[in-house]
Write a protein that holds these residues in place. Structure first.
Motif, PDB file in Angstrom:
ATOM      1  N   LYS A  37     -51.195  43.903   2.197  1.00 24.15           N
ATOM      2  CA  LYS A  37     -51.554  42.758   2.557  1.00 24.15           C
ATOM      3  C   LYS A  37     -52.735  42.368   1.430  1.00 24.15           C
ATOM      4  CE  LYS A  37     -50.767  43.208   7.473  1.00 24.15           C
ATOM      5  NZ  LYS A  37     -51.665  43.291   8.766  1.00 24.15           N
ATOM      6  N   LEU A  38     -52.852  41.232   1.108  1.00 27.62           N
ATOM      7  CA  LEU A  38     -53.692  40.822  -0.019  1.00 27.62           C
ATOM      8  C   LEU A  38     -54.713  39.510   0.506  1.00 27.62           C
ATOM      9  CD1 LEU A  38     -50.889  40.239  -2.618  1.00 27.62           C
ATOM     10  CD2 LEU A  38     -52.021  42.359  -2.044  1.00 27.62           C
ATOM     11  N   LYS A  39     -55.948  39.761   0.003  1.00 33.38           N
ATOM     12  CA  LYS A  39     -56.665  38.558   0.196  1.00 33.38           C
ATOM     13  C   LYS A  39     -57.978  38.575  -0.519  1.00 33.38           C
ATOM     14  CE  LYS A  39     -59.649  36.550   3.818  1.00 33.38           C
ATOM     15  NZ  LYS A  39     -60.325  36.603   4.996  1.00 33.38           N
ATOM     16  N   ASN A  40     -58.476  37.439  -1.291  1.00 33.52           N
ATOM     17  CA  ASN A  40     -59.275  37.168  -2.157  1.00 33.52           C
ATOM     18  C   ASN A  40     -58.663  37.714  -3.557  1.00 33.52           C
ATOM     19  OD1 ASN A  40     -60.680  35.616  -0.410  1.00 33.52           O
ATOM     20  ND2 ASN A  40     -61.636  37.457   0.306  1.00 33.52           N
ATOM     21  N   ASP A  41     -59.696  38.408  -4.208  1.00 29.76           N
ATOM     22  CA  ASP A  41     -59.503  38.748  -5.684  1.00 29.76           C
ATOM     23  C   ASP A  41     -59.155  40.293  -5.784  1.00 29.76           C
ATOM     24  OD1 ASP A  41     -59.924  36.139  -6.394  1.00 29.76           O
ATOM     25  OD2 ASP A  41     -62.084  36.448  -7.110  1.00 29.76           O
ATOM     26  N   PHE A  42     -58.351  40.633  -6.704  1.00 29.70           N
ATOM     27  CA  PHE A  42     -58.112  41.938  -6.962  1.00 29.70           C
ATOM     28  C   PHE A  42     -58.513  42.213  -8.406  1.00 29.70           C
ATOM     29  CE2 PHE A  42     -54.955  45.681  -7.702  1.00 29.70           C
ATOM     30  CZ  PHE A  42     -55.677  46.495  -6.739  1.00 29.70           C
ATOM     31  N   VAL A  43     -58.210  43.423  -9.107  1.00 26.74           N
ATOM     32  CA  VAL A  43     -59.010  43.660 -10.490  1.00 26.74           C
ATOM     33  C   VAL A  43     -57.744  43.271 -11.537  1.00 26.74           C
ATOM     34  CG1 VAL A  43     -60.512  45.699  -9.675  1.00 26.74           C
ATOM     35  CG2 VAL A  43     -57.969  46.106 -10.261  1.00 26.74           C
ATOM     36  N   TRP A  44     -58.477  43.007 -12.823  1.00 25.94           N
ATOM     37  CA  TRP A  44     -57.348  42.773 -14.071  1.00 25.94           C
ATOM     38  C   TRP A  44     -56.850  44.266 -14.115  1.00 25.94           C
ATOM     39  CZ3 TRP A  44     -55.766  38.483 -16.067  1.00 25.94           C
ATOM     40  CH2 TRP A  44     -56.403  37.329 -15.950  1.00 25.94           C
ATOM     41  N   HIS A  45     -55.513  44.073 -14.543  1.00 31.95           N
ATOM     42  CA  HIS A  45     -55.043  45.153 -14.879  1.00 31.95           C
ATOM     43  C   HIS A  45     -53.360  45.261 -15.569  1.00 31.95           C
ATOM     44  CE1 HIS A  45     -53.018  44.788 -10.800  1.00 31.95           C
ATOM     45  NE2 HIS A  45     -52.246  45.660 -11.269  1.00 31.95           N
ATOM     46  N   SER A  46     -52.907  46.031 -15.936  1.00 27.94           N
ATOM     47  CA  SER A  46     -51.539  45.969 -16.486  1.00 27.94           C
ATOM     48  C   SER A  46     -50.894  47.459 -16.349  1.00 27.94           C
ATOM     49  CB  SER A  46     -51.374  45.598 -18.076  1.00 27.94           C
ATOM     50  OG  SER A  46     -52.103  46.646 -18.825  1.00 27.94           O
ATOM     51  N   HIS A  47     -49.787  47.726 -16.400  1.00 29.57           N
ATOM     52  CA  HIS A  47     -48.911  48.773 -16.240  1.00 29.57           C
ATOM     53  C   HIS A  47     -48.151  49.076 -17.708  1.00 29.57           C
ATOM     54  CE1 HIS A  47     -49.755  48.594 -11.974  1.00 29.57           C
ATOM     55  NE2 HIS A  47     -49.676  47.478 -11.945  1.00 29.57           N
ATOM     56  N   ASP A  48     -48.380  50.087 -18.249  1.00 31.43           N
ATOM     57  CA  ASP A  48     -47.903  50.370 -19.556  1.00 31.43           C
ATOM     58  C   ASP A  48     -46.223  50.417 -19.630  1.00 31.43           C
ATOM     59  OD1 ASP A  48     -50.492  49.925 -20.806  1.00 31.43           O
ATOM     60  OD2 ASP A  48     -50.809  51.989 -20.728  1.00 31.43           O
ATOM     61  N   ASN A  49     -45.990  51.101 -18.492  1.00 27.79           N
ATOM     62  CA  ASN A  49     -44.407  51.573 -18.614  1.00 27.79           C
ATOM     63  C   ASN A  49     -43.510  51.057 -17.491  1.00 27.79           C
ATOM     64  OD1 ASN A  49     -44.968  53.532 -20.819  1.00 27.79           O
ATOM     65  ND2 ASN A  49     -46.130  54.699 -19.250  1.00 27.79           N
ATOM     66  N   GLU A  50     -44.353  50.221 -16.683  1.00 25.77           N
ATOM     67  CA  GLU A  50     -43.508  49.563 -15.367  1.00 25.77           C
ATOM     68  C   GLU A  50     -43.534  48.227 -15.320  1.00 25.77           C
ATOM     69  OE1 GLU A  50     -45.514  53.762 -14.298  1.00 25.77           O
ATOM     70  OE2 GLU A  50     -46.029  51.906 -14.896  1.00 25.77           O
ATOM     71  N   ASP A  51     -42.322  47.465 -15.127  1.00 27.84           N
ATOM     72  CA  ASP A  51     -42.429  46.295 -14.421  1.00 27.84           C
ATOM     73  C   ASP A  51     -42.930  46.351 -12.893  1.00 27.84           C
ATOM     74  OD1 ASP A  51     -41.340  45.268 -16.992  1.00 27.84           O
ATOM     75  OD2 ASP A  51     -39.204  45.736 -16.265  1.00 27.84           O
ATOM     76  N   GLU A  52     -43.355  45.035 -12.543  1.00 28.68           N
ATOM     77  CA  GLU A  52     -43.674  44.983 -11.022  1.00 28.68           C
ATOM     78  C   GLU A  52     -43.056  43.704 -10.460  1.00 28.68           C
ATOM     79  OE1 GLU A  52     -47.737  45.862  -9.572  1.00 28.68           O
ATOM     80  OE2 GLU A  52     -48.239  44.946 -11.355  1.00 28.68           O
ATOM     81  N   LEU A  53     -42.222  43.796  -9.238  1.00 27.26           N
ATOM     82  CA  LEU A  53     -41.758  42.704  -8.446  1.00 27.26           C
ATOM     83  C   LEU A  53     -42.598  42.645  -7.427  1.00 27.26           C
ATOM     84  CD1 LEU A  53     -38.116  42.086  -7.845  1.00 27.26           C
ATOM     85  CD2 LEU A  53     -39.627  41.942  -6.006  1.00 27.26           C
ATOM     86  N   PHE A  54     -43.045  41.382  -7.123  1.00 32.94           N
ATOM     87  CA  PHE A  54     -43.795  40.601  -6.007  1.00 32.94           C
ATOM     88  C   PHE A  54     -43.084  39.843  -5.301  1.00 32.94           C
ATOM     89  CE2 PHE A  54     -46.967  42.124  -9.246  1.00 32.94           C
ATOM     90  CZ  PHE A  54     -48.081  42.386  -8.764  1.00 32.94           C
ATOM     91  N   MET A  55     -43.051  40.102  -4.025  1.00 34.69           N
ATOM     92  CA  MET A  55     -42.184  39.270  -3.369  1.00 34.69           C
ATOM     93  C   MET A  55     -42.976  38.796  -1.947  1.00 34.69           C
ATOM     94  SD  MET A  55     -38.417  39.685  -1.063  1.00 34.69           S
ATOM     95  CE  MET A  55     -37.689  38.342  -0.238  1.00 34.69           C
ATOM     96  N   VAL A  56     -43.251  37.297  -1.750  1.00 33.94           N
ATOM     97  CA  VAL A  56     -44.152  36.896  -0.859  1.00 33.94           C
ATOM     98  C   VAL A  56     -43.488  36.663   0.515  1.00 33.94           C
ATOM     99  CG1 VAL A  56     -45.860  35.172  -0.268  1.00 33.94           C
ATOM    100  CG2 VAL A  56     -45.809  36.212  -2.574  1.00 33.94           C
ATOM    101  N   PHE A  57     -43.855  37.607   1.609  1.00 34.42           N
ATOM    102  CA  PHE A  57     -43.301  37.145   2.826  1.00 34.42           C
ATOM    103  C   PHE A  57     -44.137  35.940   3.452  1.00 34.42           C
ATOM    104  CE2 PHE A  57     -40.691  40.642   2.484  1.00 34.42           C
ATOM    105  CZ  PHE A  57     -39.780  40.509   3.183  1.00 34.42           C
ATOM    106  N   LYS A  58     -45.424  35.878   3.376  1.00 39.02           N
ATOM    107  CA  LYS A  58     -46.164  35.023   4.096  1.00 39.02           C
ATOM    108  C   LYS A  58     -47.245  34.696   3.187  1.00 39.02           C
ATOM    109  CE  LYS A  58     -48.940  34.232   8.184  1.00 39.02           C
ATOM    110  NZ  LYS A  58     -49.810  34.779   9.194  1.00 39.02           N
ATOM    111  N   GLY A  59     -47.722  33.602   3.063  1.00 38.84           N
ATOM    112  CA  GLY A  59     -48.764  33.018   2.332  1.00 38.84           C
ATOM    113  C   GLY A  59     -48.518  32.550   0.946  1.00 38.84           C
ATOM    114  N   THR A  60     -49.553  32.270   0.190  1.00 38.32           N
ATOM    115  CA  THR A  60     -49.185  31.936  -1.404  1.00 38.32           C
ATOM    116  C   THR A  60     -50.231  32.839  -2.149  1.00 38.32           C
ATOM    117  OG1 THR A  60     -49.087  29.573  -0.921  1.00 38.32           O
ATOM    118  CG2 THR A  60     -49.586  30.320  -3.025  1.00 38.32           C
ATOM    119  N   LEU A  61     -49.273  33.666  -3.089  1.00 34.51           N
ATOM    120  CA  LEU A  61     -49.888  34.703  -3.833  1.00 34.51           C
ATOM    121  C   LEU A  61     -50.317  34.044  -5.127  1.00 34.51           C
ATOM    122  CD1 LEU A  61     -50.758  37.502  -4.890  1.00 34.51           C
ATOM    123  CD2 LEU A  61     -48.395  37.910  -5.702  1.00 34.51           C
TER     124      LEU A  61
END
Length: 124
Positions: A37-61
């Motif tokens: 569950k996400l709300k407001n701001d998170f931190v700037w970051h990256s992942h050197d070795n992995e792709d990430e898949l985000f799928m939104v079920f509710k709301g707008t990311l």
């Protein structure tokens, strides 16, 4: 043999309230399936070795990138962030229900150790 049964994603979302804390609901091919569950701001970051898949079920990311772009991901949409790309997920103040597919080795905040970093993920 492990029991094979459906996972009710909405039921799993109802089992926790803590924001920005992924919970594992499954694994396949060296990947975890996580809910967050996400709300407001998170931190700037990256992942050197992995792709990430985000799928939104509710709301707008909203996903910020260092080149100044912000990508909007709406309900029913996915966004794949390639490895090595610095990003910052956030919302417009609403709670967003998000599903992630990530390699089991993916660190929560990638190359950043922040106050919000979750070092040990739990199963629900």
């Amino acid at each position: 043999m492990k029991e094979i049964k459906p996972i009710n994603i909405l039921e799993k979302f109802s089992m926790f309230e803590k924001l920005w804390t992924p919970h594992i609901i499954g694994e396949l091919n060296g990947q975890y399936v996580k809910l967050c569950k996400l709300k407001n701001d998170f931190v700037w970051h990256s992942h050197d070795n992995e792709d990430e898949l985000f799928m939104v079920f509710k709301g707008t990311l909203l996903m910020d990138f260092r080149d100044g772009r912000t990508v909007e991901v709406k309900e029913g949409e996915i966004l794949i962030v390639p490895k090595g790309v610095e990003h910052r997920p956030h919302t417009n103040g609403e709670i967003v229900l998000n599903l992630l597919f990530e390699p089991k080795t993916t660190a929560h905040t990638g190359n950043v150790d922040a106050e919000v970093t979750v070092k040990e993920l739990g199963w629900i």
